[in-house]
Scaffold this motif. Structure first.
Motif, mmCIF file in Angstrom:
data_model
loop_
_atom_site.group_PDB
_atom_site.id
_atom_site.type_symbol
_atom_site.label_atom_id
_atom_site.label_comp_id
_atom_site.label_asym_id
_atom_site.label_seq_id
_atom_site.Cartn_x
_atom_site.Cartn_y
_atom_site.Cartn_z
ATOM 1 N N TYR A 198 -3.158 23.392 12.551
ATOM 2 C CA TYR A 198 -2.947 22.142 13.256
ATOM 3 C C TYR A 198 -2.644 22.380 14.725
ATOM 4 O O TYR A 198 -3.019 21.576 15.580
ATOM 5 C CB TYR A 198 -1.781 21.408 12.590
ATOM 6 N N LYS A 246 5.122 19.289 13.900
ATOM 7 C CA LYS A 246 5.066 20.229 12.768
ATOM 8 C C LYS A 246 4.907 19.483 11.446
ATOM 9 O O LYS A 246 4.165 19.899 10.571
ATOM 10 C CB LYS A 246 6.337 21.083 12.726
ATOM 11 N N ARG A 282 -6.716 16.393 10.094
ATOM 12 C CA ARG A 282 -5.516 17.069 10.556
ATOM 13 C C ARG A 282 -5.367 18.330 9.727
ATOM 14 O O ARG A 282 -6.092 18.547 8.776
ATOM 15 C CB ARG A 282 -4.307 16.162 10.397
ATOM 16 N N VAL A 301 0.600 24.631 9.721
ATOM 17 C CA VAL A 301 0.967 24.277 11.084
ATOM 18 C C VAL A 301 0.047 25.019 12.042
ATOM 19 O O VAL A 301 -0.389 24.496 13.050
ATOM 20 C CB VAL A 301 2.428 24.668 11.393
ATOM 21 N N GLU A 352 -6.917 -1.000 4.697
ATOM 22 C CA GLU A 352 -5.837 -1.480 3.806
ATOM 23 C C GLU A 352 -4.719 -2.105 4.635
ATOM 24 O O GLU A 352 -4.227 -3.185 4.348
ATOM 25 C CB GLU A 352 -5.234 -0.298 3.035
ATOM 26 N N THR A 363 3.494 16.610 10.958
ATOM 27 C CA THR A 363 2.135 16.096 10.860
ATOM 28 C C THR A 363 1.179 17.199 10.430
ATOM 29 O O THR A 363 0.233 16.965 9.685
ATOM 30 C CB THR A 363 1.698 15.505 12.210
ATOM 31 N N GLY A 364 1.451 18.415 10.882
ATOM 32 C CA GLY A 364 0.599 19.539 10.501
ATOM 33 C C GLY A 364 0.808 19.990 9.064
ATOM 34 O O GLY A 364 -0.129 20.443 8.404
ATOM 35 N N LEU A 365 2.018 19.854 8.564
ATOM 36 C CA LEU A 365 2.351 20.377 7.235
ATOM 37 C C LEU A 365 2.131 19.370 6.109
ATOM 38 O O LEU A 365 1.838 19.766 4.986
ATOM 39 C CB LEU A 365 3.834 20.780 7.189
ATOM 40 N N ALA A 366 2.326 18.110 6.402
ATOM 41 C CA ALA A 366 2.375 17.104 5.322
ATOM 42 C C ALA A 366 1.001 16.836 4.711
ATOM 43 O O ALA A 366 -0.011 16.861 5.408
ATOM 44 C CB ALA A 366 2.956 15.815 5.850
ATOM 45 N N HIS A 367 1.000 16.549 3.417
ATOM 46 C CA HIS A 367 -0.240 16.195 2.743
ATOM 47 C C HIS A 367 -0.334 14.678 2.548
ATOM 48 O O HIS A 367 -1.311 14.191 2.001
ATOM 49 C CB HIS A 367 -0.326 16.919 1.394
ATOM 50 N N MET A 368 0.701 13.972 2.982
ATOM 51 C CA MET A 368 0.649 12.503 2.893
ATOM 52 C C MET A 368 0.548 11.956 4.333
ATOM 53 O O MET A 368 0.803 12.694 5.292
ATOM 54 C CB MET A 368 1.878 11.936 2.175
ATOM 55 N N PRO A 369 0.170 10.679 4.492
ATOM 56 C CA PRO A 369 0.078 10.124 5.846
ATOM 57 C C PRO A 369 1.395 10.200 6.608
ATOM 58 O O PRO A 369 2.471 10.109 6.004
ATOM 59 C CB PRO A 369 -0.315 8.661 5.595
ATOM 60 N N VAL A 370 1.287 10.422 7.901
ATOM 61 C CA VAL A 370 2.464 10.498 8.775
ATOM 62 C C VAL A 370 2.277 9.507 9.911
ATOM 63 O O VAL A 370 1.250 9.534 10.595
ATOM 64 C CB VAL A 370 2.644 11.922 9.358
ATOM 65 N N LEU A 371 3.236 8.631 10.085
ATOM 66 C CA LEU A 371 3.194 7.667 11.192
ATOM 67 C C LEU A 371 4.174 8.127 12.259
ATOM 68 O O LEU A 371 5.375 8.206 12.020
ATOM 69 C CB LEU A 371 3.573 6.269 10.690
ATOM 70 N N VAL A 372 3.635 8.450 13.434
ATOM 71 C CA VAL A 372 4.498 8.870 14.551
ATOM 72 C C VAL A 372 4.685 7.660 15.448
ATOM 73 O O VAL A 372 3.706 7.117 15.983
ATOM 74 C CB VAL A 372 3.893 10.062 15.316
ATOM 75 N N MET A 426 0.810 -1.214 0.000
ATOM 76 C CA MET A 426 0.000 0.000 0.000
ATOM 77 C C MET A 426 0.849 1.274 0.000
ATOM 78 O O MET A 426 0.402 2.302 -0.449
ATOM 79 C CB MET A 426 -0.962 -0.004 1.189
ATOM 80 N N PHE A 427 2.083 1.179 0.488
ATOM 81 C CA PHE A 427 3.001 2.319 0.382
ATOM 82 C C PHE A 427 4.138 1.920 -0.556
ATOM 83 O O PHE A 427 4.553 0.763 -0.587
ATOM 84 C CB PHE A 427 3.544 2.714 1.759
ATOM 85 N N GLY A 456 -1.936 21.369 5.579
ATOM 86 C CA GLY A 456 -0.808 22.165 5.112
ATOM 87 C C GLY A 456 -0.532 23.413 5.924
ATOM 88 O O GLY A 456 0.277 24.244 5.535
ATOM 89 N N VAL A 500 0.980 6.249 16.002
ATOM 90 C CA VAL A 500 -0.223 6.934 15.520
ATOM 91 C C VAL A 500 -0.011 7.297 14.056
ATOM 92 O O VAL A 500 0.989 7.923 13.715
ATOM 93 C CB VAL A 500 -0.487 8.226 16.335
ATOM 94 N N LEU A 501 -0.934 6.865 13.224
ATOM 95 C CA LEU A 501 -0.861 7.216 11.799
ATOM 96 C C LEU A 501 -1.890 8.297 11.528
ATOM 97 O O LEU A 501 -3.090 8.081 11.701
ATOM 98 C CB LEU A 501 -1.144 5.973 10.948
ATOM 99 N N VAL A 502 -1.414 9.466 11.122
ATOM 100 C CA VAL A 502 -2.321 10.565 10.790
ATOM 101 C C VAL A 502 -2.468 10.598 9.278
ATOM 102 O O VAL A 502 -1.489 10.768 8.555
ATOM 103 C CB VAL A 502 -1.792 11.915 11.321
ATOM 104 N N VAL A 503 -3.698 10.384 8.803
ATOM 105 C CA VAL A 503 -3.942 10.249 7.356
ATOM 106 C C VAL A 503 -4.500 11.557 6.785
ATOM 107 O O VAL A 503 -5.431 12.097 7.347
ATOM 108 C CB VAL A 503 -4.932 9.095 7.110
#
Lengths: 145, 145
Positions: free
Chosen positions: B125, A133, B117, B122, B24, A135-144, A1-2, B120, B142-145
């Protein structure tokens, strides 16, 4: 999927933990790992406010870039040793969060995996951590992790 | 790599997008999906500051719980229709971020997948979004989509 997973890596223990999680996911998806180490240009360092100018600021940048390269290559090796199908190491200068998100966009990464986050305290997390930051800026999924 | 994925779901478009991403991932890992819809107890609503007391505050809670149940069941159906191996729906009252993290801990969830979220910015967010607080509080990825 990624297909291409970006792992910003600063050499920390939390970053290593996130990298190994990213490798697990990459192995599951057959994705490529892109490790990115961001360093700060000398003009962004606190020392740049000093009245004492460095004789050769360029050499500071060289030293930082070369250290960042070592850190990124170390992470690439870790990723490959952990079984990542493909891993590449990159180095960029700039403000960490914005540089990470710009890199992810330009390189068509479809996931960013980050360590280093608040350990159970919203307050700590609120204090402008890089993962927050990104997570706030990205347009793709972010896994923390 | 993940065994039980928690998807907090509020019925929003962003939540639906996150749910499908979680499915998925669940399919890839053979993980169970736990959908959680959190609603606020009447004492947490702004109306509770009103001098005019509700004749029957309990019935407000009943109505909210029953709506939350519909939302959670809708998500469960979406998850199953999208191919999730197993999906269960839960409803809890409380402050969203803390309730989500407590649920994840108590139910041994090893991943939380969240939508909603900053898009784009900050700044947007930073304004206390649920995904931001959950990322700060949670001890699991945590996955933020």
């Amino acid at each position: 999927m990624f297909k291409r997973i970006l792992v910003p890596f600063d050499g920390s223990k939390g970053g290593e933990h996130a990298l190994l999680k990213a490798v697990e996911l990459a192995t599951l998806c057959g994705a490529e790992i892109n490790v990115l180490t961001v360093y700060r240009h000398h003009s962004m360092l606190e020392a740049s406010f000093s009245m004492v100018r460095a004789a050769d600021p360029g050499s500071m940048d060289d030293a930082m870039r070369s250290h960042a390269r070592e850190v990124a290559e170390h992470a690439k090796k870790l990723a490959i040793d952990a079984g990542a199908p493909t891993a590449r190491a990159f180095v960029k200068a700039g403000q960490p969060a914005r540089t990470i998100v710009r890199f992810a966009t330009e390189h068509d990464c479809d996931l960013i995996v980050l360590g280093a986050r608040g350990m159970g305290s919203v307050e700590g997390y609120l204090l402008g951590s890089v993962s927050h930051k990104v997570t706030g800026l990205a347009h793709m999924p972010v896994l923390v992790v």
